[in-house]
Write a protein that holds these residues in place. Structure first.
Motif, PDB file in Angstrom:
ATOM      1  N   GLU A  90      43.339  47.098  30.053  1.00 12.01           N
ATOM      2  CA  GLU A  90      42.176  46.591  30.780  1.00 12.01           C
ATOM      3  C   GLU A  90      42.627  45.549  31.789  1.00 12.01           C
ATOM      4  OE1 GLU A  90      39.380  44.700  28.201  1.00 12.01           O
ATOM      5  OE2 GLU A  90      40.763  43.125  27.570  1.00 12.01           O
ATOM      6  N   LYS A  91      41.879  45.444  32.861  1.00 12.21           N
ATOM      7  CA  LYS A  91      42.144  44.422  33.886  1.00 12.21           C
ATOM      8  C   LYS A  91      41.052  43.368  33.803  1.00 12.21           C
ATOM      9  CE  LYS A  91      44.580  47.423  37.147  1.00 12.21           C
ATOM     10  NZ  LYS A  91      45.866  46.746  37.229  1.00 12.21           N
ATOM     11  N   LYS A  92      41.437  42.106  33.849  1.00 12.94           N
ATOM     12  CA  LYS A  92      40.481  41.003  33.725  1.00 12.94           C
ATOM     13  C   LYS A  92      40.677  39.992  34.845  1.00 12.94           C
ATOM     14  CE  LYS A  92      39.108  40.854  28.917  1.00 12.94           C
ATOM     15  NZ  LYS A  92      38.762  39.943  27.832  1.00 12.94           N
ATOM     16  N   THR A 149      46.436  42.165  33.573  1.00 11.43           N
ATOM     17  CA  THR A 149      46.414  43.420  32.821  1.00 11.43           C
ATOM     18  C   THR A 149      46.877  43.142  31.402  1.00 11.43           C
ATOM     19  OG1 THR A 149      46.960  44.656  34.828  1.00 11.43           O
ATOM     20  CG2 THR A 149      47.256  45.805  32.724  1.00 11.43           C
ATOM     21  N   ARG A 150      46.116  43.659  30.425  1.00  8.59           N
ATOM     22  CA  ARG A 150      46.491  43.471  29.020  1.00  8.59           C
ATOM     23  C   ARG A 150      46.198  44.751  28.235  1.00  8.59           C
ATOM     24  NH1 ARG A 150      42.424  42.196  25.503  1.00  8.59           N
ATOM     25  NH2 ARG A 150      43.848  40.987  24.232  1.00  8.59           N
ATOM     26  N   ILE A 204      42.692  34.544  28.355  1.00  2.00           N
ATOM     27  CA  ILE A 204      43.129  35.935  28.470  1.00  2.00           C
ATOM     28  C   ILE A 204      44.495  36.028  27.810  1.00  2.00           C
ATOM     29  CG2 ILE A 204      43.681  37.833  30.039  1.00  2.00           C
ATOM     30  CD1 ILE A 204      41.810  36.547  32.085  1.00  2.00           C
ATOM     31  N   VAL A 222      39.113  35.938  36.058  1.00  2.00           N
ATOM     32  CA  VAL A 222      38.313  34.778  35.683  1.00  2.00           C
ATOM     33  C   VAL A 222      37.390  34.476  36.862  1.00  2.00           C
ATOM     34  CG1 VAL A 222      38.362  32.333  35.064  1.00  2.00           C
ATOM     35  CG2 VAL A 222      40.128  33.872  34.180  1.00  2.00           C
ATOM     36  N   THR A 223      36.087  34.556  36.626  1.00  2.00           N
ATOM     37  CA  THR A 223      35.122  34.377  37.724  1.00  2.00           C
ATOM     38  C   THR A 223      34.733  32.919  37.927  1.00  2.00           C
ATOM     39  OG1 THR A 223      33.304  34.810  36.183  1.00  2.00           O
ATOM     40  CG2 THR A 223      34.160  36.686  37.438  1.00  2.00           C
TER      41      THR A 223
END
Length: 325
Positions: free
Chosen positions: A142-144, A132-133, A116, A146-147
């Protein structure tokens, strides 16, 4: 349950860059109650380790090697991967700098990990680390999360505040020997074209010029104003293309991204590519003779006028304020 987070420290002229401390602050958020381990690479750098601990690192791992004296992706990736193998962190944080943008994809691919990049905020919600990036040249965010697997992110400089320096903090400093071999490139000499002084990507004040300055000679006006304000000089691509200044000063989509407290745009029309590199600045001041210039749409303050009259007056007024302060 906390996480172990590995943070890559960055140097410039054998001094730690601010982004190193900002990355530690991000790592503390990600770690929660876990451990923040800072990684320091270079030739003779062990003496700098304690400062990383004072800014929040719990431990510092130092890799010293004459082949790491200057950055090269082969040598640095070998050293970073060796330490990752030893430390087995759950998360890794780099600065989103020229070095970080070059090295992080290489390391991520070797680890078979996601990445990211260009993170401007991080928070932990419901057990997930939420990054947030900016996307679409900074027009949206966008918000990301890691699953699964390793959390790997690069942090945009000058966006997330470093922790307060605490000189009473102590932590372990250990050295690791890494055999750096099979380098495909060897750096013989580094020729610096950027002006000495404040690092553009980390400057709190940026004075940027565009085609409206009309010549390289006129860029000296910007240098004088930046000097009074303790800032750095930047430029639009148009000014660089016209030969008014070196491309190392270019701000925009194909140049540097800056987020200073104060951005002064002088003679810059405000092309979308330029706005992508500076629109997240905290306060934007635009000086342009064209009242319809696009730069005024993002500016907090605008001065419509001849920059050759306005800039010298501004410089003089700031000098008076500085003397009376």
């Amino acid at each position: 349950m906390g996480r172990k987070v590995l943070v890559l420290a960055e140097l410039k002229d054998n001094k730690l860059r601010n982004v190193s401390f900002e990355a530690i602050a991000v790592a503390k958020t990600i770690a929660e109650d876990g451990e923040v381990v800072s990684l320091l690479l270079g030739e003779s750098v062990e003496s700098l380790a304690n400062e990383l601990i004072q800014y929040g690192a719990d431990r510092v791992v130092v890799v010293e090697n004459d082949k790491l004296a200057q950055y090269n992706s082969d040598g640095y990736s070998q050293a970073v991967l060796a330490v990752i193998k030893q430390e087995d962190p759950e998360a890794i944080v780099f600065g989103h700098t020229a070095l970080g943008k070059d090295l992080s994809p290489k390391v991520a691919s070797k680890l078979d990990s996601g990445l990211i990049s260009d993170v401007v905020n991080v928070e932990v919600t419901g057990g997930n680390v939420v990054f947030t990036r900016p996307i679409y040249s900074g027009k949206a965010f966008e918000k990301k999360i890691v699953t699964d697997g390793l959390i790997f992110a690069t942090v945009r400089p000058n966006n997330i505040a470093a922790l307060e320096k605490d000189e009473s903090r102590s932590g372990d400093v250990s050295k690791v020997d890494v055999d750096i071999k099979d380098l495909r490139t060897i750096i013989k000499e580094v020729v610096k074209k950027t002006s000495e002084g404040v690092d553009l990507s980390e400057a709190k004040v940026v004075v940027a010029g565009g085609r409206g300055l009309k010549s390289a000679e006129n860029f000296k006006m910007l240098e004088e104003l930046a000097d009074v304000l303790g800032g750095a000089v930047g430029a639009s691509r148009g000014a660089c293309d016209a030969g008014y200044c070196d491309y190392s000063l270019q701000i925009g989509q194909t140049g540097k991204v800056v987020t200073p407290d104060l951005y002064i745009a002088i003679g810059i029309s405000g092309a979308i590519q330029h706005l992508a590199g500076m629109s997240n600045s905290k306060v934007i001041v635009a000086i342009n003779k064209d009242p319809e210039a696009n730069i005024f749409k993002v500016a907090d303050y605008g001065i419509v006028g001849d920059l050759f009259e306005v800039v010298p007056q501004l410089t003089e007024e700031f000098k008076k304020l500085k003397v009376n302060a």
